[in-house]
Scaffold this active site. Structure first.
Site, PDB file in Angstrom:
ATOM      1  N   GLN A   1       0.815  -1.201   0.000  1.00  0.00           N
ATOM      2  CA  GLN A   1       0.000   0.000   0.000  1.00  0.00           C
ATOM      3  C   GLN A   1       0.856   1.260   0.000  1.00  0.00           C
ATOM      4  O   GLN A   1       1.797   1.374   0.766  1.00  0.00           O
ATOM      5  CB  GLN A   1      -0.882   0.009   1.247  1.00  0.00           C
ATOM      6  CG  GLN A   1      -1.764   1.225   1.332  1.00  0.00           C
ATOM      7  CD  GLN A   1      -2.764   1.088   2.462  1.00  0.00           C
ATOM      8  OE1 GLN A   1      -2.407   1.194   3.632  1.00  0.00           O
ATOM      9  NE2 GLN A   1      -3.991   0.801   2.125  1.00  0.00           N
TER      10      GLN A   1
ATOM     11  N   HIS B   1       0.804   5.088   0.837  1.00  0.00           N
ATOM     12  CA  HIS B   1      -0.004   6.067   1.551  1.00  0.00           C
ATOM     13  C   HIS B   1       0.013   7.343   0.729  1.00  0.00           C
ATOM     14  O   HIS B   1       1.055   7.747   0.230  1.00  0.00           O
ATOM     15  CB  HIS B   1       0.575   6.323   2.942  1.00  0.00           C
ATOM     16  CG  HIS B   1      -0.353   7.077   3.834  1.00  0.00           C
ATOM     17  ND1 HIS B   1      -0.602   8.409   3.675  1.00  0.00           N
ATOM     18  CD2 HIS B   1      -1.121   6.676   4.874  1.00  0.00           C
ATOM     19  CE1 HIS B   1      -1.480   8.792   4.599  1.00  0.00           C
ATOM     20  NE2 HIS B   1      -1.808   7.761   5.331  1.00  0.00           N
TER      21      HIS B   1
ATOM     22  N   LEU C   1       5.361  10.060   7.122  1.00  0.00           N
ATOM     23  CA  LEU C   1       3.932  10.069   6.929  1.00  0.00           C
ATOM     24  C   LEU C   1       3.190  11.225   7.590  1.00  0.00           C
ATOM     25  O   LEU C   1       3.441  11.564   8.724  1.00  0.00           O
ATOM     26  CB  LEU C   1       3.387   8.786   7.526  1.00  0.00           C
ATOM     27  CG  LEU C   1       1.957   8.562   7.153  1.00  0.00           C
ATOM     28  CD1 LEU C   1       1.916   7.861   5.829  1.00  0.00           C
ATOM     29  CD2 LEU C   1       1.276   7.753   8.203  1.00  0.00           C
TER      30      LEU C   1
ATOM     31  N   GLU D   1      -3.665  10.088   7.946  1.00  0.00           N
ATOM     32  CA  GLU D   1      -4.987  10.270   7.400  1.00  0.00           C
ATOM     33  C   GLU D   1      -5.847  11.107   8.331  1.00  0.00           C
ATOM     34  O   GLU D   1      -6.810  11.735   7.903  1.00  0.00           O
ATOM     35  CB  GLU D   1      -5.598   8.878   7.296  1.00  0.00           C
ATOM     36  CG  GLU D   1      -6.545   8.709   6.195  1.00  0.00           C
ATOM     37  CD  GLU D   1      -6.587   7.240   5.808  1.00  0.00           C
ATOM     38  OE1 GLU D   1      -5.559   6.746   5.328  1.00  0.00           O
ATOM     39  OE2 GLU D   1      -7.625   6.629   6.002  1.00  0.00           O
TER      40      GLU D   1
ATOM     41  N   ARG E   1      -7.225   4.559   0.515  1.00  0.00           N
ATOM     42  CA  ARG E   1      -5.846   4.958   0.231  1.00  0.00           C
ATOM     43  C   ARG E   1      -5.398   4.722  -1.190  1.00  0.00           C
ATOM     44  O   ARG E   1      -4.772   5.586  -1.794  1.00  0.00           O
ATOM     45  CB  ARG E   1      -4.920   4.164   1.110  1.00  0.00           C
ATOM     46  CG  ARG E   1      -5.049   4.618   2.490  1.00  0.00           C
ATOM     47  CD  ARG E   1      -3.902   4.184   3.297  1.00  0.00           C
ATOM     48  NE  ARG E   1      -4.142   4.769   4.583  1.00  0.00           N
ATOM     49  CZ  ARG E   1      -3.782   4.238   5.720  1.00  0.00           C
ATOM     50  NH1 ARG E   1      -3.127   3.108   5.727  1.00  0.00           N
ATOM     51  NH2 ARG E   1      -4.047   4.849   6.835  1.00  0.00           N
TER      52      ARG E   1
ATOM     53  N   HIS F   1       3.991   2.206   2.269  1.00  0.00           N
ATOM     54  CA  HIS F   1       3.552   2.381   3.642  1.00  0.00           C
ATOM     55  C   HIS F   1       3.223   1.088   4.371  1.00  0.00           C
ATOM     56  O   HIS F   1       3.519   0.926   5.549  1.00  0.00           O
ATOM     57  CB  HIS F   1       2.310   3.266   3.597  1.00  0.00           C
ATOM     58  CG  HIS F   1       1.728   3.563   4.929  1.00  0.00           C
ATOM     59  ND1 HIS F   1       2.446   4.154   5.926  1.00  0.00           N
ATOM     60  CD2 HIS F   1       0.494   3.362   5.438  1.00  0.00           C
ATOM     61  CE1 HIS F   1       1.679   4.299   6.986  1.00  0.00           C
ATOM     62  NE2 HIS F   1       0.499   3.816   6.730  1.00  0.00           N
TER      63      HIS F   1
ATOM     64  N   ARG G   1      -5.586  -2.375   2.456  1.00  0.00           N
ATOM     65  CA  ARG G   1      -5.962  -2.268   3.864  1.00  0.00           C
ATOM     66  C   ARG G   1      -6.637  -0.928   4.119  1.00  0.00           C
ATOM     67  O   ARG G   1      -6.188   0.103   3.629  1.00  0.00           O
ATOM     68  CB  ARG G   1      -4.718  -2.355   4.731  1.00  0.00           C
ATOM     69  CG  ARG G   1      -4.930  -1.876   6.138  1.00  0.00           C
ATOM     70  CD  ARG G   1      -3.633  -1.786   6.896  1.00  0.00           C
ATOM     71  NE  ARG G   1      -2.854  -0.624   6.540  1.00  0.00           N
ATOM     72  CZ  ARG G   1      -2.647   0.416   7.346  1.00  0.00           C
ATOM     73  NH1 ARG G   1      -3.185   0.430   8.541  1.00  0.00           N
ATOM     74  NH2 ARG G   1      -1.913   1.428   6.972  1.00  0.00           N
TER      75      ARG G   1
HETATM   76  C1  LIG Z   1       3.824   5.887   9.745  1.00  0.00           C
HETATM   77  C2  LIG Z   1       2.807   4.821   9.949  1.00  0.00           C
HETATM   78  C3  LIG Z   1       1.545   5.148  10.435  1.00  0.00           C
HETATM   79  C4  LIG Z   1       0.584   4.160  10.625  1.00  0.00           C
HETATM   80  N1  LIG Z   1      -0.650   4.523  11.100  1.00  0.00           N
HETATM   81  C5  LIG Z   1      -1.584   3.565  11.314  1.00  0.00           C
HETATM   82  C6  LIG Z   1      -2.876   3.901  11.831  1.00  0.00           C
HETATM   83  O1  LIG Z   1      -3.178   5.057  12.072  1.00  0.00           O
HETATM   84  N2  LIG Z   1      -3.762   2.912  12.049  1.00  0.00           N
HETATM   85  C7  LIG Z   1      -3.451   1.602  11.804  1.00  0.00           C
HETATM   86  O2  LIG Z   1      -4.303   0.763  12.042  1.00  0.00           O
HETATM   87  N3  LIG Z   1      -2.236   1.258  11.329  1.00  0.00           N
HETATM   88  C8  LIG Z   1      -1.303   2.203  11.071  1.00  0.00           C
HETATM   89  N4  LIG Z   1      -0.063   1.845  10.560  1.00  0.00           N
HETATM   90  C9  LIG Z   1       0.269   0.442  10.393  1.00  0.00           C
HETATM   91  C10 LIG Z   1       0.609  -0.185  11.728  1.00  0.00           C
HETATM   92  O3  LIG Z   1       1.280   0.728  12.541  1.00  0.00           O
HETATM   93  C11 LIG Z   1       1.509  -1.393  11.571  1.00  0.00           C
HETATM   94  O4  LIG Z   1       0.992  -2.237  10.619  1.00  0.00           O
HETATM   95  C12 LIG Z   1       1.605  -2.161  12.878  1.00  0.00           C
HETATM   96  O5  LIG Z   1       1.981  -1.312  13.915  1.00  0.00           O
HETATM   97  C13 LIG Z   1       2.557  -3.321  12.794  1.00  0.00           C
HETATM   98  O6  LIG Z   1       2.671  -3.903  14.071  1.00  0.00           O
HETATM   99  P1  LIG Z   1       3.457  -5.240  14.320  1.00  0.00           P
HETATM  100  O7  LIG Z   1       3.310  -5.560  15.745  1.00  0.00           O
HETATM  101  O8  LIG Z   1       3.013  -6.233  13.322  1.00  0.00           O
HETATM  102  O9  LIG Z   1       4.956  -4.891  13.949  1.00  0.00           O
HETATM  103  P2  LIG Z   1       5.986  -3.751  14.518  1.00  0.00           P
HETATM  104  O10 LIG Z   1       5.350  -2.807  15.448  1.00  0.00           O
HETATM  105  O11 LIG Z   1       6.646  -3.216  13.308  1.00  0.00           O
HETATM  106  O12 LIG Z   1       6.986  -4.597  15.361  1.00  0.00           O
HETATM  107  C14 LIG Z   1       7.917  -5.464  14.789  1.00  0.00           C
HETATM  108  C15 LIG Z   1       8.780  -6.035  15.872  1.00  0.00           C
HETATM  109  O13 LIG Z   1       9.569  -7.071  15.343  1.00  0.00           O
HETATM  110  C16 LIG Z   1      10.877  -6.950  15.782  1.00  0.00           C
HETATM  111  N5  LIG Z   1      11.764  -7.537  14.787  1.00  0.00           N
HETATM  112  C17 LIG Z   1      11.783  -7.322  13.459  1.00  0.00           C
HETATM  113  N6  LIG Z   1      12.767  -8.031  12.883  1.00  0.00           N
HETATM  114  C18 LIG Z   1      13.379  -8.718  13.859  1.00  0.00           C
HETATM  115  C19 LIG Z   1      14.474  -9.626  13.896  1.00  0.00           C
HETATM  116  N7  LIG Z   1      15.187  -9.969  12.817  1.00  0.00           N
HETATM  117  N8  LIG Z   1      14.846 -10.125  15.096  1.00  0.00           N
HETATM  118  C20 LIG Z   1      14.188  -9.793  16.223  1.00  0.00           C
HETATM  119  N9  LIG Z   1      13.151  -8.949  16.233  1.00  0.00           N
HETATM  120  C21 LIG Z   1      12.742  -8.415  15.067  1.00  0.00           C
HETATM  121  C22 LIG Z   1      11.094  -5.481  15.979  1.00  0.00           C
HETATM  122  O14 LIG Z   1      12.094  -5.260  16.936  1.00  0.00           O
HETATM  123  C23 LIG Z   1       9.741  -5.037  16.498  1.00  0.00           C
HETATM  124  O15 LIG Z   1       9.693  -5.171  17.889  1.00  0.00           O
HETATM  125  C24 LIG Z   1       0.906   2.826  10.347  1.00  0.00           C
HETATM  126  C25 LIG Z   1       2.163   2.496   9.857  1.00  0.00           C
HETATM  127  C26 LIG Z   1       3.101   3.482   9.626  1.00  0.00           C
HETATM  128  C27 LIG Z   1       4.404   3.127   9.001  1.00  0.00           C
END
Ligand SMILES: Cc1cc2nc3c(=O)[nH]c(=O)nc-3n(C[C@H](O)[C@H](O)[C@H](O)COP(=O)(O)OP(=O)(O)OC[C@H]3O[C@@H](n4cnc5c(N)ncnc54)[C@H](O)[C@@H]3O)c2cc1C
Ligand code: SF4
Ligand code: SF4
Ligand code: FES
Lengths: 358, 567
Positions: free
Chosen positions: B232, B234, B244, B247, B278, B346, B381
């Protein structure tokens, strides 16, 4: 509509334009703290001179150095947008986020013209170069129960919302901006002398939990906060607040915990109380803190000599020390001030009563 | 190391929720969270806008059913309808649960959780905390994990799965502080490593570490990736950095304006205007720019996001982070001037193929969050659905793993295997003679992806992209790690991340070339319409004998029939 050629032109043009965007370039030297415990017996500085353009941040400069000059230069960075708190370091002597610090702003603050000094945060063990150990801070978050212990019974979780007034939300809104970057920790004057000290970020978080009506362990947290190395050790130097990268009024939180402690636990309960009385007395008497004697009265002469004297010497050299006691004259208009102070105390009490009833 | 029952890789929203839930499900289990950055640094903290749930606090007539429909329609009918059911039905409960354990949601006048409109949603159902929603959710979860005594291995970089037969025996990871490779024998492993959109490098809103590590590890272990072609964009990234602008800015009433001063969204989404989904808004902006109605600047073409009419008070109280970022990275105060923006990579809809319980095809391996593809987002999404996804499916994966851990034998990893892993690391460090710089390769990867596998795609562009990627993979073999120290070798870490991105980029480009239709975020100039007959299905990419092998999987339908998607 969009032929492939147009598309390619569009992107090609963009890259070209970025390349041309070289106006406003300057040679800047980064004097960076280096230390690799595997090979170095003590830290040293490396100078890297790069041609930096207007608008570039300190972090982007370090990235550039790492990619093009010295891949072994080590620092933390993640979001590059001032939100994750990874990239805290001292730039020209001040703790801040390197990803939101503009090189051209820093150039105005250099001791030696054109040389930006970059060092790790203070008061935390150094791991390598600009990377410091965050574990002690996490341990303190645990010690001071920096979490909500909900009044909602486990079986009821997720079934209904607590009703929270906007007014209550605003009480902790600002405090929840904290990204745990540890800039304030690095700047805190007490921490430099006493690594056990609770530290400003943890005080802030404790405050945030304590004013949340959903929480059930206010008293437990407070009991820990008033112990040694706790809230009463703070000297009110304001350095944490001045350096907070999110402009959070940390001192308001610290004041609030103290008032809360006096309110809930009475003025005579621990070493803190001694400090509190000293604090109140000072304000009332002089309209200003007699900072220099404050630690002595709370912690005793020996502690002060052992822990604070070395720092005091350094501060005198840098002319940062609060003046010794005889020089602190009663602030002007002390009468008016005293009246105001009493009224204020009364106010705070009333406010507190109100908010506790809710 | 003593064997674990569950090792969770990732300390973002998905990983932390999984940990909490697993502990709750069975407190006797030995659970560890392993993460390459401190949990509170995870990219979940960057989510500004909010999380969707049909609480009905703002719009009393909102229902879970409407949320389900909006999500399916938003996905361009590629989401699995049973999975969407789970997502939306669990939403109110999970948002309230977060509220109950301390998340500081903004509040409505009647003291309930505040909600606001968000793109692609029929009702204002996005729950928020000012514009720091993800940050406060992540803090809350981290605090609760500390409270419960979750064991964290912070700053450990996961390297590979240890696979024996059809199941995993645990994981290999590098301790960043010591540089040592350590084995984590485990009955079950949950991947929660976040997205892969950083492969677009400078044209991405993501954190530097969103390099798809978990996906790449699973992929190399033979677990299929699903729908990788769907990335996606943004609509509103800052012009210079790709960072970013949420929204929320449009939700609060911001306008998109071209250089002729037009609110051009009227041409593309008459009714929803700036609040269209988006993919549509991104394409609209890109089209405006391509057709010459964008602004020009030394840093590239862009359009305006205008907030000035909202007033200083609203901007300061509801959108403070946006104002700060815009000041810091563009030197523009949105109270006084419009913000220069353009689309930025994004979010990764694709990821590790899982079922509705977070299981992958490999016994004992689970995945949740942005690194997984259940799929609830299909081809696109909706804003506010991703935070929800990581919470709901993070919890489900934690629960499932805790229930099933007993089924599997304790993990065991042999000394030889550890040694092999160390040797592999070492060998990547010092090629002799001619060498490559990882920084250059990383930038080139981002460039070729943005150019050839970007918003508008076409067969010849995509083929070029695939050629570029395999060339980069070849050159990668010559990348040299200059930092020879064991302690916190970020040089080595970034090289390993690049390897992960290269492996995944190939699956993205191959998937995009295969899918000869336009659906959701995937727009083919040469196949401009959705082709349900041929392409109403998920694509899979599996590594077989070192080659990306395509496959497919049907979409689970339910109450909603295929319809044209218009806004
Ligand atoms: C700027 C921005 C704004 C957003 N705004 C929104 C919003 O308003 N609403 C919404 O619903 N979504 C939003 N999103 C999307 C959403 O934030 C993410 O999809 C979501 O937070 C991902 O969460 P997660 O727990 O899957 O991964 P993350 O929070 O990315 O966590 C990944 C974890 O994995 C660990 N990790 C990665 N690789 C390794 C490795 N090799 N070894 C050990 N650890 C590792 C990292 O340390 C981290 O702790 C946004 C995304 C962005 C980029
Ligand atoms: S005011 Fe207190 S907490 Fe803040 S820096 Fe000074 S001593 Fe430390
Ligand atoms: S209080 Fe401010 S300076 Fe201190 S850790 Fe939090 S954000 Fe950083
Ligand atoms: S890199 Fe995240 S705050 Fe600077």
């Amino acid at each position: 509509m969009n032929s492939r050629k147009e598309l390619i032109n569009h992107f090609a043009l963009m890259t070209e334009i970025i390349d041309q965007h070289q106006e406003g370039k300057r040679d800047v030297t980064f004097r960076v703290f280096r230390f690799n415990p595997q090979v170095d017996s003590k830290p040293y500085f490396d100078d890297y001179t790069i041609s930096a353009e207007r608008g570039i941040t300190v972090l982007r400069s370090l990235n550039y150095i790492k990619e093009h000059v010295d891949p072994s230069l080590s620092f933390r960075a993640f979001c590059q947008a001032g939100i994750c708190g990874s990239c805290g370091m001292r730039v020209n002597g001040t703790s801040k986020l390197s990803c939101t610090s503009q090189v051209w702003d820093e150039l105005d603050k250099c001791r030696e013209p054109g040389i930006i000094k970059v060092e790790p945060l203070r008061s935390m063990p150094i791991i390598k170069d600009l990377i410091v150990d965050m574990d002690p801070l996490v341990d303190k978050m645990k010690r001071y129960s920096n979490w909500i212990d909900s009044t909602m019974p486990l079986a009821e979780m997720g079934k209904k919302e607590f009703l929270v007034s906007e007014e209550e939300f605003h009480r902790y809104d600002k405090a929840t901006d904290c990204i745990l970057c540890a800039s304030c920790v690095s700047e805190c004057s007490i921490l430099r002398a006493n690594k056990e000290y609770v530290s400003p970020a943890v005080l802030l978080k404790s405050y945030r939990m304590n004013v949340d009506s959903r929480d059930s362990i206010h008293d437990v947290r407070l009991a820990e906060l008033v112990k040694d190395h706790g809230v009463w050790d703070c000297t009110h130097c304001y350095r944490c607040q001045e350096s907070c990268v999110k402009s959070i009024p940390i001192m308001e939180a610290i004041h609030s915990i103290r008032e809360d402690a006096l309110e809930c636990r009475g003025p005579k309960d621990t070493s803190g109380a001694k400090h509190a009385e000293a604090f109140m007395e000072d304000i009332e008497k002089k309209g200003k803190l007699v900072e220099a004697t404050l630690p002595i009265r709370t912690n005793g002469v020996v502690w002060t000599l052992r822990n604070l004297l070395p720092m005091a010497m350094k501060m005198i050299v840098k002319r940062r020390t609060p003046p010794p006691p005889p020089l602190v004259k009663p602030a002007k208009g002390i009468k008016i001030f005293r009246a105001m102070f009493r009224e204020m105390s009364e106010h705070v009490k009333q406010d507190h009563l109100k908010s506790h009833k809710k | 190391m003593k064997p674990f029952d569950i090792v969770i890789v990732g300390g973002g929203g998905a990983g932390l929720y999984a940990a909490m839930e697993a502990m709750k499900t069975n407190p006797a289990l030995n659970i560890a969270v392993l993460t390459k950055v401190y949990p509170n640094r995870s990219h979940t903290s960057a989510a500004q806008g909010g999380a969707n749930a049909a609480l009905g606090n703002k719009a009393k007539d909102d229902t879970v059913e409407m949320h389900i429909f909006d999500t399916i329609k938003g996905s361009d009918y590629l989401a699995d309808q049973d999975a969407v059911d789970v997502l939306c039905s669990e939403a109110p409960k999970i948002i309230r649960e977060l509220e109950n354990i301390g998340t500081p949601w903004s509040r409505m006048e009647d003291n309930t959780i505040a909600q606001r409109p968000f793109g692609g949603a029929g009702r204002p159902r996005c729950c928020y905390c000012a514009d720091k929603t993800g940050h406060t959710i992540l803090q809350t979860l981290y605090e609760q994990c500390l409270r419960k005594g979750v064991i964290f291995f912070n700053e450990y970089f996961a390297l590979s799965l240890s696979v024996q037969g059809s199941r995993s025996r645990g994981l290999m990871a590098m301790n960043m502080k010591s540089g040592k490779v350590e084995a984590f024998p485990a009955r079950t492993v949950i991947f929660a490593t976040g997205g892969y959109a950083k492969m677009y490098w400078n044209r991405s809103s993501n954190a530097a570490g969103n390099t798809g590590d978990g996906q790449a590890i699973a992929y190399r272990a033979g677990i299929p990736m699903k729908d990788m072609e769907f990335v996606q964009f943004h609509p509103t990234g800052l012009r210079k950095s790709g960072l970013l602008v949420t929204e929320g800015a449009r939700g609060e009433g911001g306008f998109l304006i071209n250089k002729d001063g037009e609110r051009f969204m009227a041409r593309y989404a008459k009714e929803k205007m700036e609040l269209g989904p988006r993919d549509l808004v991104s394409r609209s902006i890109e089209t405006e720019i391509l057709e010459g109605r964008g602004f020009d600047s030394p840093a590239g073409k862009y359009i305006h996001l205008d907030l000035t009419h909202l007033g200083a008070d609203l901007i300061k109280s509801r959108l403070p982070q946006i104002r700060e970022m815009s000041l810091n990275f563009e030197g523009v105060d949105p109270i006084e001037e419009p913000i220069p923006v353009r689309p930025t990579a994004h979010y990764s809809m694709g990821g590790i193929d899982t079922d509705n319980f977070g299981r992958t095809v490999m016994d004992g391996v689970y995945a949740a969050g942005e690194c997984a593809c259940v799929s609830v987002h299909g081809a696109n999404r909706l804003g506010g659905n991703s935070l929800l996804d990581i919470l709901v499916f993070g919890r489900i994966a934690g629960h499932t793993a805790a229930e099933e851990a007993g089924k599997f034998e304790p993990g065991k990893i042999s000394e030889e295997e550890i040694k092999a892993s160390v040797d592999e690391l070492r060998s990547s460090m010092q090629p002799s003679g001619h060498y490559e710089r990882y920084g250059a390769l990383r930038e080139e990867l981002g460039q070729t992806l943005a150019l050839n596998v970007g918003i508008f795609r076409e067969a010849s562009l995509l083929k070029q992209g695939i050629r570029d990627i395999s060339e980069l993979k070849e050159r990668f073999k010559k990348v040299r790690v200059f930092d020879s120290s064991d302690v916190f070798n970020t040089n080595l870490m970034q090289v390993l991340e690049l390897k992960n991105m290269l492996d995944l980029a190939e699956t993205v480009a191959i998937g995009a070339l295969a899918r000869e239709e336009s659906r959701g975020s995937h727009t083919r100039i040469d196949f401009p319409v959705r082709d349900d007959e041929k392409w109403h299905k998920h694509t899979l990419a599996t590594l077989v004998n070192g080659k990306t092998t395509p496959g497919e999987k049907p979409v689970t339908m339910g109450r909603y029939e295929l319809q044209e998607r218009t806004y």
